[in-house]
Motif scaffolding. Structure first.
Motif, short mmCIF file in Angstrom:
data_model
loop_
_atom_site.label_atom_id
_atom_site.label_comp_id
_atom_site.label_asym_id
_atom_site.label_seq_id
_atom_site.Cartn_x
_atom_site.Cartn_y
_atom_site.Cartn_z
N THR A 68 0.82 -1.22 0.00
CA THR A 68 0.00 0.00 0.00
C THR A 68 0.85 1.26 0.00
OG1 THR A 68 -1.64 -1.22 1.31
CG2 THR A 68 -1.94 1.16 1.12
N HIS A 69 1.90 1.26 0.81
CA HIS A 69 2.74 2.45 0.90
C HIS A 69 4.20 2.14 0.56
CE1 HIS A 69 -0.68 4.51 2.63
NE2 HIS A 69 -0.79 3.58 3.56
N ALA A 70 4.43 1.05 -0.17
CA ALA A 70 5.79 0.67 -0.55
C ALA A 70 6.30 1.55 -1.68
CB ALA A 70 5.82 -0.79 -0.98
N ASP A 71 7.63 1.71 -1.76
CA ASP A 71 8.25 2.44 -2.85
C ASP A 71 7.96 1.73 -4.18
OD1 ASP A 71 11.22 3.26 -0.95
OD2 ASP A 71 9.34 4.35 -1.18
N PRO A 72 7.82 2.48 -5.27
CA PRO A 72 7.55 1.85 -6.58
C PRO A 72 8.55 0.74 -6.93
CG PRO A 72 7.26 4.22 -6.73
CD PRO A 72 7.81 3.96 -5.37
N ALA A 73 9.82 0.96 -6.62
CA ALA A 73 10.86 -0.01 -7.00
C ALA A 73 10.74 -1.31 -6.22
CB ALA A 73 12.25 0.60 -6.78
N VAL A 77 6.57 -4.33 -9.80
CA VAL A 77 5.79 -3.97 -10.98
C VAL A 77 6.69 -3.30 -12.01
CG1 VAL A 77 3.69 -3.65 -9.60
CG2 VAL A 77 5.12 -1.67 -10.13
N ALA A 78 6.29 -3.36 -13.25
CA ALA A 78 6.96 -2.64 -14.34
C ALA A 78 5.88 -2.00 -15.19
CB ALA A 78 7.82 -3.58 -15.17
N MET A 79 6.11 -0.75 -15.57
CA MET A 79 5.06 0.02 -16.24
C MET A 79 5.50 0.41 -17.65
SD MET A 79 2.89 3.10 -14.55
CE MET A 79 1.47 3.86 -15.33
#
Length: 361
Positions: A68-73, A77-79
């Motif tokens: 929920t509040h984790a850093d994107p890295a 996930v990959a966008m």
């Protein structure tokens, strides 16, 4: 496992709430498509999953991990973005390997992963080119390749085909669908194009004003929509809606009178029929008109779209903003300005409450 779960996910910008308590389960390996009109919140919801937008309230998990509040890295996930976001001064190989280099991955491992992704995406002949020497479709494949080499738990696509021409869009959506089957990965894909959603998705999530209107398999949403919005949004051309009134209630259903079709009476089978006098909308898809149908009517044809094997006839009226659309096949087709005799089977019709827009079943 890389299932994605959202529990009462909320997004606020100050006092303004734009995502309203979204609950969603995307199973491991699913291709899930967010679809809806501009401003419905689909890209905001995707960015919340990516960690590019903070989740104001609620909970989000990926593979059972609370992110929920984790850093994107650290979300796994990959966008893939709409604008490709490639480095113009780097070659294809350098673009695809850059994230791994920054992460300190071993050079031999980088080479192995990049070569494997290039083979999947048929980019082997372009590895030493820079983005300016590539077509739009090739650039998008490089952007997808950059995501593949990271081997994420979840792939995120934000309208990746919007900048491509019509023919290339069809080619690329087939390529992405094939890629999904090859990788078996969990993918979440945002588009405003419901044709893309219908042809690619295992699961479609229809959004409006930051809320989920309905989620399910494409065929389910097409054949069994929950409300007027979903019925009208899913399907091309759109579903026809006829304003009517319940004029008789019978065992197992009701009879609806439709002024737009010459006050024809349509018996509709229902488990819970509304009371007499209820204002309703009767929905009928263009392909459900057939000459042999038991309900008969005549329409004046304004415009005909000839698409080769199929044509669409449009019939407008002063009382209705939306024309009636009739799908026609075969060589015998009416001329513009002429009259067209149509019929349909009442079993094909769907009924909606005119006030609430909800389906009457």
């Amino acid at each position: 496992m890389a299932e994605l779960a959202l529990n009462n996910a909320i997004k606020r910008y100050g006092a303004t709430q734009v995502i309203h308590g979204v609950d969603l389960q995307v199973d491991d390996g699913d291709f899930c498509v967010f679809v809806g009109p501009s401003g419905c919140g689909k890209s905001t919801l995707l960015r919340m999953i990516a960690g590019l937008e903070e989740t104001s309230d609620g909970r989000m998990t990926i593979g059972g991990r609370d992110v929920t509040h984790a850093d994107p890295a650290k979300r796994g996930v990959a966008m893939v973005f709409q604008t490709y976001a490639l480095y113009p001064h780097m070659t294809v190989r350098e673009n695809m390997s850059f994230g791994l280099k920054i992460g300190g991955t071993d050079k031999a491992e980088i080479t192995r992963k990049v070569d494997a992704a290039a083979q999947i995406l048929k980019l082997q002949d372009y590895m030493d080119r820079k983005p300016k020497a590539l077509s739009g479709g090739q650039r998008q494949r490089v952007a997808i390749g950059r995501a593949i080499v990271r081997q994420p738990d979840v792939f995120l696509f934000d309208e990746p085909l919007s900048n491509l021409d019509a023919e290339l869009r069809v080619e690329m959506r087939v390529e992405i669908a094939k890629l999904h089957k090859q990788l078996g990965a969990t993918m979440v894909y945002v588009t405003h194009d419901q044709v893309e959603a219908m042809t690619m998705a295992d699961k479609i999530v229809v959004l409006r004003d930051g809320r989920i209107e309905q989620a399910g398999a494409p065929v389910t949403l097409y054949e069994d929509p929950d409300n007027l919005f979903v019925a009208g949004f899913i399907g091309s051309p759109r579903m026809n809606f006829f304003s009517g009134t319940v004029t008789r209630v019978e065992a197992g259903g009701a009879v609806v009178t439709l002024p737009r079709l010459g006050n024809v009476e349509v018996p509709v089978a229902l488990a819970d029929a509304p009371v007499m006098g209820t204002a309703v909308k009767l929905g009928l898809r263009p392909e459900h008109f057939e000459p042999e149908g038991s309900i008969r009517a005549e329409l004046t044809i304004d415009v005909i779209e000839n698409l080769g094997g199929v044509s669409y006839a449009y019939s407008s009226s002063e009382e209705d903003d939306h024309p009636v659309i009739v799908e026609m096949r075969g060589k015998s087709r009416p001329s513009e300005g002429g009259r067209l005799a149509v019929g349909f089977d009442p079993a094909s019709a769907l009924l909606f409450d005119a006030a609430s827009g909800q389906r009457i079943r």
